[in-house]
Design a protein around this motif. Sequence first.
Motif, PDB file in Angstrom:
ATOM      1  N   ASN A  53       0.744  -1.252   0.106  1.00 20.40           N
ATOM      2  CA  ASN A  53      -0.040   0.005   0.026  1.00 20.40           C
ATOM      3  C   ASN A  53       0.787   1.229   0.080  1.00 20.40           C
ATOM      4  N   ILE A  54       1.833   1.211   0.635  1.00 20.46           N
ATOM      5  CA  ILE A  54       2.873   2.269   0.715  1.00 20.46           C
ATOM      6  C   ILE A  54       3.169   2.615  -0.614  1.00 20.46           C
ATOM      7  N   GLU A  55       3.935   1.726  -1.316  1.00 20.17           N
ATOM      8  CA  GLU A  55       4.303   1.872  -2.674  1.00 20.17           C
ATOM      9  C   GLU A  55       3.222   2.296  -3.469  1.00 20.17           C
ATOM     10  N   TYR A  56       2.051   1.888  -3.455  1.00 17.55           N
ATOM     11  CA  TYR A  56       0.986   2.082  -4.215  1.00 17.55           C
ATOM     12  C   TYR A  56       0.571   3.683  -4.088  1.00 17.55           C
ATOM     13  N   GLU A  57       0.237   3.996  -2.901  1.00 14.17           N
ATOM     14  CA  GLU A  57       0.208   5.259  -2.503  1.00 14.17           C
ATOM     15  C   GLU A  57       1.277   6.377  -2.771  1.00 14.17           C
ATOM     16  N   ASN A  58       2.486   6.098  -2.577  1.00 12.53           N
ATOM     17  CA  ASN A  58       3.517   6.905  -3.404  1.00 12.53           C
ATOM     18  C   ASN A  58       3.372   6.923  -5.014  1.00 12.53           C
ATOM     19  N   LEU A 112      -3.298   5.269 -15.055  1.00 11.82           N
ATOM     20  CA  LEU A 112      -3.949   4.174 -15.382  1.00 11.82           C
ATOM     21  C   LEU A 112      -3.169   2.877 -15.077  1.00 11.82           C
ATOM     22  N   THR A 113      -2.011   2.936 -15.177  1.00 12.19           N
ATOM     23  CA  THR A 113      -1.220   1.593 -14.834  1.00 12.19           C
ATOM     24  C   THR A 113      -1.317   1.218 -13.292  1.00 12.19           C
ATOM     25  N   PHE A 114      -1.174   2.273 -12.602  1.00 16.35           N
ATOM     26  CA  PHE A 114      -1.136   1.967 -10.976  1.00 16.35           C
ATOM     27  C   PHE A 114      -2.771   1.781 -10.815  1.00 16.35           C
ATOM     28  N   LEU A 115      -3.626   2.184 -11.536  1.00 13.06           N
ATOM     29  CA  LEU A 115      -4.965   1.777 -11.298  1.00 13.06           C
ATOM     30  C   LEU A 115      -5.279   0.377 -11.934  1.00 13.06           C
ATOM     31  N   ASN A 116      -4.297  -0.154 -12.554  1.00 12.97           N
ATOM     32  CA  ASN A 116      -4.402  -1.622 -13.250  1.00 12.97           C
ATOM     33  C   ASN A 116      -5.390  -1.453 -14.224  1.00 12.97           C
ATOM     34  N   GLU A 117      -5.395  -0.492 -14.940  1.00 12.17           N
ATOM     35  CA  GLU A 117      -6.221  -0.344 -16.276  1.00 12.17           C
ATOM     36  C   GLU A 117      -5.219  -0.125 -17.677  1.00 12.17           C
ATOM     37  N   THR A 118      -5.750  -0.906 -18.373  1.00 15.84           N
ATOM     38  CA  THR A 118      -5.115  -0.742 -19.812  1.00 15.84           C
ATOM     39  C   THR A 118      -5.925   0.346 -20.511  1.00 15.84           C
ATOM     40  N   TYR A 119      -5.341   1.216 -21.196  1.00 10.48           N
ATOM     41  CA  TYR A 119      -6.089   2.189 -22.117  1.00 10.48           C
ATOM     42  C   TYR A 119      -7.151   1.616 -23.122  1.00 10.48           C
ATOM     43  N   GLU A 120      -8.185   1.982 -23.100  1.00 12.86           N
ATOM     44  CA  GLU A 120      -9.260   1.661 -24.348  1.00 12.86           C
ATOM     45  C   GLU A 120      -9.988   3.208 -24.640  1.00 12.86           C
ATOM     46  N   PRO A 121      -9.990   3.440 -25.862  1.00 12.65           N
ATOM     47  CA  PRO A 121     -10.611   4.647 -26.037  1.00 12.65           C
ATOM     48  C   PRO A 121     -12.084   4.720 -25.655  1.00 12.65           C
ATOM     49  N   LEU A 122     -12.590   5.674 -25.438  1.00 13.78           N
ATOM     50  CA  LEU A 122     -13.945   6.129 -24.952  1.00 13.78           C
ATOM     51  C   LEU A 122     -14.661   6.370 -26.310  1.00 13.78           C
ATOM     52  N   SER A 156     -13.762   3.988 -10.956  1.00 16.77           N
ATOM     53  CA  SER A 156     -14.483   4.373 -12.217  1.00 16.77           C
ATOM     54  C   SER A 156     -14.290   5.700 -12.607  1.00 16.77           C
ATOM     55  N   LYS A 157     -14.251   6.569 -11.475  1.00 20.77           N
ATOM     56  CA  LYS A 157     -14.504   8.130 -11.951  1.00 20.77           C
ATOM     57  C   LYS A 157     -12.906   8.551 -12.259  1.00 20.77           C
ATOM     58  N   MET A 158     -11.929   8.065 -11.724  1.00 17.33           N
ATOM     59  CA  MET A 158     -10.606   8.190 -11.758  1.00 17.33           C
ATOM     60  C   MET A 158     -10.159   7.631 -13.249  1.00 17.33           C
ATOM     61  N   LYS A 159     -10.787   6.464 -13.626  1.00 17.44           N
ATOM     62  CA  LYS A 159     -10.404   5.939 -15.067  1.00 17.44           C
ATOM     63  C   LYS A 159     -11.188   6.755 -15.981  1.00 17.44           C
ATOM     64  N   LEU A 160     -12.264   7.033 -15.962  1.00 16.36           N
ATOM     65  CA  LEU A 160     -12.974   7.939 -16.758  1.00 16.36           C
ATOM     66  C   LEU A 160     -12.466   9.050 -16.977  1.00 16.36           C
ATOM     67  N   ALA A 161     -11.893   9.691 -16.259  1.00 22.73           N
ATOM     68  CA  ALA A 161     -11.520  11.130 -16.199  1.00 22.73           C
ATOM     69  C   ALA A 161     -10.067  10.964 -16.784  1.00 22.73           C
ATOM     70  N   LEU A 162      -9.405  10.121 -16.765  1.00 26.66           N
ATOM     71  CA  LEU A 162      -8.013   9.945 -17.501  1.00 26.66           C
ATOM     72  C   LEU A 162      -8.040   9.629 -18.764  1.00 26.66           C
ATOM     73  N   LYS A 163      -9.321   8.726 -19.126  1.00 26.68           N
ATOM     74  CA  LYS A 163      -9.362   8.486 -20.633  1.00 26.68           C
ATOM     75  C   LYS A 163     -10.243   9.530 -21.198  1.00 26.68           C
ATOM     76  N   MET A 164     -10.673  10.704 -20.524  1.00 26.44           N
ATOM     77  CA  MET A 164     -11.180  11.708 -21.044  1.00 26.44           C
ATOM     78  C   MET A 164     -10.087  12.668 -21.466  1.00 26.44           C
ATOM     79  N   LEU A 165      -9.199  12.743 -20.390  1.00 22.08           N
ATOM     80  CA  LEU A 165      -8.020  13.659 -20.648  1.00 22.08           C
ATOM     81  C   LEU A 165      -7.244  13.113 -21.844  1.00 22.08           C
ATOM     82  N   ILE A 166      -6.999  11.796 -22.082  1.00 24.71           N
ATOM     83  CA  ILE A 166      -6.120  11.097 -23.091  1.00 24.71           C
ATOM     84  C   ILE A 166      -7.018  11.642 -24.609  1.00 24.71           C
TER      85      ILE A 166
END
Length: 174
Positions: free
Chosen positions: A23-28, A69-79, A119-129
Amino acid sequence: MELNKFQELSKRTMPFKGEPKNNIEYENGLTNYALGLIGECAEVLSAANDREAILKEIGDVAHYAFGLLTFLNETYEPLANYIVEGSRESIIDKILILSGEISEQVKKFIYHRHELNLSKMKLALKMLIKNLITLAEFYDSTLEQICEMNIDKLKMRYPDNFNVEDSKKRVDLG
């Protein structure tokens, strides 16, 4: 370079190679990348009238967005249903707003101990991309081309992987 390939190659210079063990590495990692994202987005704003400078900054924003996205364990998929329209300035504004929302989510998770809304974080990141993709077009480029330049820069700066000394030397700027 495909954006998923960029996400994979970016792990080479990420803290813990994008795979925190606790968790410490994850939060950092989240904190580092959220701070990097907001800082690089501000640099996009300051570089908007200089094509070479903004392409570099767009690449840096992409690095931090894909890293999160990587830290959130998500692979990029376009919206598919998210359309980006507007002027160059309004798209930069959207990028800044989204990065602020993302960093706010990380702050609340790390320091206020709220539950992370994945879900909110992943959506915001994909919107940003998606906004980065459109912004790149204003500069007669593609995000894929910019990401390739970013990887080349990181390979020059960090021949093996991230380390503090190479971060201070920044040989790619010399």
